[in-house]
Design a protein around this motif. Structure first.
Motif, PDB file in Angstrom:
ATOM      1  N   GLU A 131      11.395 -43.998 -31.732  1.00  0.00           N
ATOM      2  CA  GLU A 131      12.433 -45.159 -30.966  1.00  0.00           C
ATOM      3  C   GLU A 131      13.803 -44.697 -30.587  1.00  0.00           C
ATOM      4  O   GLU A 131      14.839 -46.062 -30.363  1.00  0.00           O
ATOM      5  N   ARG A 132      14.247 -44.058 -29.776  1.00  0.00           N
ATOM      6  CA  ARG A 132      15.813 -43.734 -29.608  1.00  0.00           C
ATOM      7  C   ARG A 132      16.103 -44.229 -27.831  1.00  0.00           C
ATOM      8  O   ARG A 132      16.978 -45.563 -27.819  1.00  0.00           O
ATOM      9  N   MET A 133      14.567 -44.951 -27.131  1.00  0.00           N
ATOM     10  CA  MET A 133      15.072 -45.798 -26.156  1.00  0.00           C
ATOM     11  C   MET A 133      15.624 -47.049 -26.633  1.00  0.00           C
ATOM     12  O   MET A 133      16.659 -47.667 -26.135  1.00  0.00           O
ATOM     13  N   LYS A 134      14.826 -47.525 -27.787  1.00  0.00           N
ATOM     14  CA  LYS A 134      15.522 -49.060 -27.848  1.00  0.00           C
ATOM     15  C   LYS A 134      15.997 -48.973 -28.820  1.00  0.00           C
ATOM     16  O   LYS A 134      17.532 -49.388 -28.378  1.00  0.00           O
ATOM     17  N   ALA A 135      16.467 -48.618 -29.422  1.00  0.00           N
ATOM     18  CA  ALA A 135      17.919 -47.748 -30.013  1.00  0.00           C
ATOM     19  C   ALA A 135      19.551 -47.775 -29.822  1.00  0.00           C
ATOM     20  O   ALA A 135      20.394 -48.001 -29.645  1.00  0.00           O
ATOM     21  N   ASN A 136      19.119 -47.165 -28.281  1.00  0.00           N
ATOM     22  CA  ASN A 136      20.040 -46.554 -27.608  1.00  0.00           C
ATOM     23  C   ASN A 136      20.563 -47.934 -26.616  1.00  0.00           C
ATOM     24  O   ASN A 136      21.822 -48.752 -26.175  1.00  0.00           O
ATOM     25  N   GLY A 137      19.027 -48.706 -25.908  1.00  0.00           N
ATOM     26  CA  GLY A 137      19.401 -49.782 -25.389  1.00  0.00           C
ATOM     27  C   GLY A 137      20.390 -50.921 -25.912  1.00  0.00           C
ATOM     28  O   GLY A 137      21.698 -51.879 -25.808  1.00  0.00           O
ATOM     29  N   PHE A 138      20.130 -51.034 -27.935  1.00  0.00           N
ATOM     30  CA  PHE A 138      20.235 -51.860 -28.344  1.00  0.00           C
ATOM     31  C   PHE A 138      21.725 -51.455 -28.630  1.00  0.00           C
ATOM     32  O   PHE A 138      22.661 -52.425 -28.306  1.00  0.00           O
ATOM     33  N   LEU A 139      22.337 -51.037 -28.253  1.00  0.00           N
ATOM     34  CA  LEU A 139      23.703 -50.005 -29.262  1.00  0.00           C
ATOM     35  C   LEU A 139      24.601 -50.438 -27.899  1.00  0.00           C
ATOM     36  O   LEU A 139      25.624 -50.974 -27.418  1.00  0.00           O
ATOM     37  N   ASN A 140      24.398 -50.212 -26.388  1.00  0.00           N
ATOM     38  CA  ASN A 140      24.308 -50.527 -25.568  1.00  0.00           C
ATOM     39  C   ASN A 140      24.883 -52.049 -25.147  1.00  0.00           C
ATOM     40  O   ASN A 140      26.366 -52.392 -24.616  1.00  0.00           O
ATOM     41  N   VAL A 141      24.350 -52.867 -25.745  1.00  0.00           N
ATOM     42  CA  VAL A 141      23.979 -54.293 -25.834  1.00  0.00           C
ATOM     43  C   VAL A 141      25.027 -54.975 -26.825  1.00  0.00           C
ATOM     44  O   VAL A 141      25.783 -55.740 -26.291  1.00  0.00           O
ATOM     45  N   VAL A 142      25.209 -55.051 -27.976  1.00  0.00           N
ATOM     46  CA  VAL A 142      26.587 -54.396 -28.690  1.00  0.00           C
ATOM     47  C   VAL A 142      27.553 -54.682 -28.359  1.00  0.00           C
ATOM     48  O   VAL A 142      28.590 -55.282 -28.013  1.00  0.00           O
ATOM     49  N   ILE A 264      24.053 -56.616 -19.696  1.00  0.00           N
ATOM     50  CA  ILE A 264      23.476 -57.373 -21.160  1.00  0.00           C
ATOM     51  C   ILE A 264      21.703 -57.657 -21.317  1.00  0.00           C
ATOM     52  O   ILE A 264      21.538 -56.452 -21.705  1.00  0.00           O
ATOM     53  N   PHE A 265      21.694 -58.347 -20.234  1.00  0.00           N
ATOM     54  CA  PHE A 265      20.680 -58.965 -19.747  1.00  0.00           C
ATOM     55  C   PHE A 265      19.740 -57.468 -19.422  1.00  0.00           C
ATOM     56  O   PHE A 265      18.729 -56.972 -20.213  1.00  0.00           O
ATOM     57  N   SER A 266      19.862 -56.362 -19.002  1.00  0.00           N
ATOM     58  CA  SER A 266      19.134 -55.258 -18.590  1.00  0.00           C
ATOM     59  C   SER A 266      18.773 -54.243 -19.846  1.00  0.00           C
ATOM     60  O   SER A 266      17.934 -54.234 -20.572  1.00  0.00           O
ATOM     61  N   GLY A 267      20.017 -54.434 -21.099  1.00  0.00           N
ATOM     62  CA  GLY A 267      20.348 -54.122 -21.866  1.00  0.00           C
ATOM     63  C   GLY A 267      19.028 -54.309 -23.016  1.00  0.00           C
ATOM     64  O   GLY A 267      18.163 -53.537 -23.587  1.00  0.00           O
ATOM     65  N   LEU A 268      18.149 -55.520 -22.943  1.00  0.00           N
ATOM     66  CA  LEU A 268      17.786 -56.402 -23.241  1.00  0.00           C
ATOM     67  C   LEU A 268      16.533 -56.396 -23.080  1.00  0.00           C
ATOM     68  O   LEU A 268      15.362 -55.796 -23.877  1.00  0.00           O
ATOM     69  N   ILE A 269      16.455 -56.293 -22.009  1.00  0.00           N
ATOM     70  CA  ILE A 269      15.699 -55.557 -20.803  1.00  0.00           C
ATOM     71  C   ILE A 269      14.104 -53.917 -21.619  1.00  0.00           C
ATOM     72  O   ILE A 269      13.274 -53.677 -21.890  1.00  0.00           O
ATOM     73  N   VAL A 270      15.266 -53.039 -22.158  1.00  0.00           N
ATOM     74  CA  VAL A 270      15.266 -51.918 -22.437  1.00  0.00           C
ATOM     75  C   VAL A 270      14.960 -51.995 -23.800  1.00  0.00           C
ATOM     76  O   VAL A 270      13.742 -51.480 -23.978  1.00  0.00           O
ATOM     77  N   GLN A 320      22.938 -50.208 -16.298  1.00  0.00           N
ATOM     78  CA  GLN A 320      22.525 -50.147 -17.654  1.00  0.00           C
ATOM     79  C   GLN A 320      21.321 -49.202 -17.997  1.00  0.00           C
ATOM     80  O   GLN A 320      21.285 -48.548 -18.790  1.00  0.00           O
ATOM     81  N   ILE A 321      20.421 -49.327 -17.503  1.00  0.00           N
ATOM     82  CA  ILE A 321      19.491 -49.149 -17.365  1.00  0.00           C
ATOM     83  C   ILE A 321      19.327 -47.734 -17.074  1.00  0.00           C
ATOM     84  O   ILE A 321      18.536 -46.458 -18.062  1.00  0.00           O
ATOM     85  N   ARG A 322      19.835 -46.930 -16.414  1.00  0.00           N
ATOM     86  CA  ARG A 322      20.322 -45.854 -15.128  1.00  0.00           C
ATOM     87  C   ARG A 322      21.002 -45.143 -17.264  1.00  0.00           C
ATOM     88  O   ARG A 322      21.220 -43.813 -17.195  1.00  0.00           O
TER      89      ARG A 322
END
Length: 412
Positions: A131-142, A264-270, A320-322
């Protein structure tokens, strides 16, 4: 991702990040009010960068001696105390002495230099690997949402109140961050009874980078792209708006907003497609670099305002994805404290790299043209793309359990 400790971590970080923005806004106004001096104003970013650099270099010494959660709680607690003292000082000061304020900035920057890598290293302790990829994406979006909303909100507060009130509001936010950080529960954290020497601690992060091919390759790529990323600083974008778009300075804000909306949109994609991204990590890194190079080249040559906004937004996507992928790979290839040391080392290097690249790209912009600056940045990212292809095997590498024997001679 639904566990209480991770929730406490991201809420605490959200409070801290918003507090950092208000802190900067308040200090800029305060220092200028006290002195009316552009020189003292320039000391704010200079002092922050230098002392964060020093702190990042020395952070491994602290990391080797205390549990990560304790370091994070104590750093946030002391930041709150320092801001309370600063708030009392500025509330009772109406003359132009800014030196004590600069002193407080230096102390808070020292604490930030330690807290930042520790905070990033805590995520693997709270979130399962899958779940780390999703968690990192969520943190970046916030983080990006707070960044986009925080600066305008800080400006509104500054117009409607004053720097003293903003500093006290920052105290409240930091206190809230400390409260939620205390609630984080980390299992299995231990501190060695025999500590390495200070010098061994300081160099351990560098040793880890050298020993872990995946992290060494990622940091090399990030070094090159950091040199290029300075084209997005205000000094270059301001000239771009004037020369390429021939529009008012408010378009600098529009472009920045578009860039962060893309992130932000990229983080949501992640978050939505985390599993798919993990299957093709190497592809998304290399293709993302190629896309970034192309987008920054197109952005630098266009004189169509709407297209510039679109390109700025699109540029935020691969960036952001990178970044999220990098974070995931770092977490997978280093143990708890080694990861914190790696982040501290890279934090020190990145500060100097970014500062130097700002001067370099500023010189290119002034000597040649802003188009040349963007072409140069595009070339740098394309070189990173070629390097990523050459090192593509390292972009997957062996996971943590495979390298712990190799790096077991390092303090961790």
């Amino acid at each position: 991702m639904k566990n209480t400790s991770f929730r406490s971590l991201w809420i605490g970080q959200a409070f801290a990040n918003l507090g950092d923005i208000f802190y900067v806004v308040g200090l800029i106004s305060l220092i200028y009010t006290l002195t009316g001096s552009a020189f003292y104003l320039s000391l704010l970013p200079f002092t922050t960068t230098i002392f964060r650099f020093i702190s990042s270099l020395l952070a491994p010494v602290v990391i080797d001696r205390f549990p990560l959660k304790r370091i994070l709680v104590q750093s946030q607690w002391w930041k709150t105390i320092l801001l309370v003292v600063l708030g009392i000082y500025i509330t009772n000061t109406n003359h132009g002495i800014a030196v004590p304020v600069i002193f407080f900035i230096a102390l808070i920057s020292l604490l930030d230099g330690v807290a930042a890598p520790v905070s990033a290293a805590l995520v693997p302790q709270l979130v399962p690997m899958e779940e780390r990829m999703k968690a990192n994406g969520f943190l970046n979006v916030v983080t990006q949402i707070i960044f986009v909303a925080g600066w305008p909100l800080g400006s509104v507060l500054l117009i409607s109140t004053n720097s003293s009130i903003i500093i006290w509001l920052t105290v409240i936010l930091f206190a809230g961050s400390t409260f939620y950080t205390v609630k984080i529960e980390v299992s299995g954290q231990t501190t060695d009874t025999v500590h390495p020497s200070n010098w061994d601690s300081i160099k351990s992060g560098w040793v880890a980078i050298r020993q872990i091919p995946t992290i060494r390759t990622l940091i090399s790529i990030d070094f090159i792209t950091t040199l290029a990323s300075s084209v997005w600083v205000a000094a270059v974008i301001y000239v771009y708006v004037e020369q390429n778009l021939q529009l008012g300075e408010e378009w600098w804000g529009y472009i920045n907003t578009s860039y962060f909306i893309g992130m932000i949109f990229s983080g949501l994609i992640v978050i939505r497609f985390a599993k798919s991204l993990e299957k093709y990590i190497g592809f998304f890194i290399t293709f993302g670099l190629f896309l970034s190079s192309l987008l920054i080249l197109l952005f630098g040559t266009t004189n169509i305002p709407a297209l510039a906004l679109l390109l700025a937004c699109l540029y935020g996507l691969p960036e952001q994805i990178r970044e999220v992928i990098y974070t995931k790979l770092f977490q997978d290839h280093a143990s708890e404290k080694t990861l914190a040391k790696i982040y501290s080392v890279w934090g020190a290097v990145i500060n100097l790299t970014f500062a130097g690249s700002v001067l370099l790209l500023g010189y290119i912009t002034e000597t040649y043209s802003v188009k040349t600056t963007f072409q140069f940045s595009s070339l740098l990212i394309f070189l990173a793309f070629l390097y990523a292809i050459f090192k593509r095997k390292d972009l997957h590498g062996k996971e943590l359990h495979s390298i712990t024997v190799k790096s077991s001679n390092m303090p961790s």
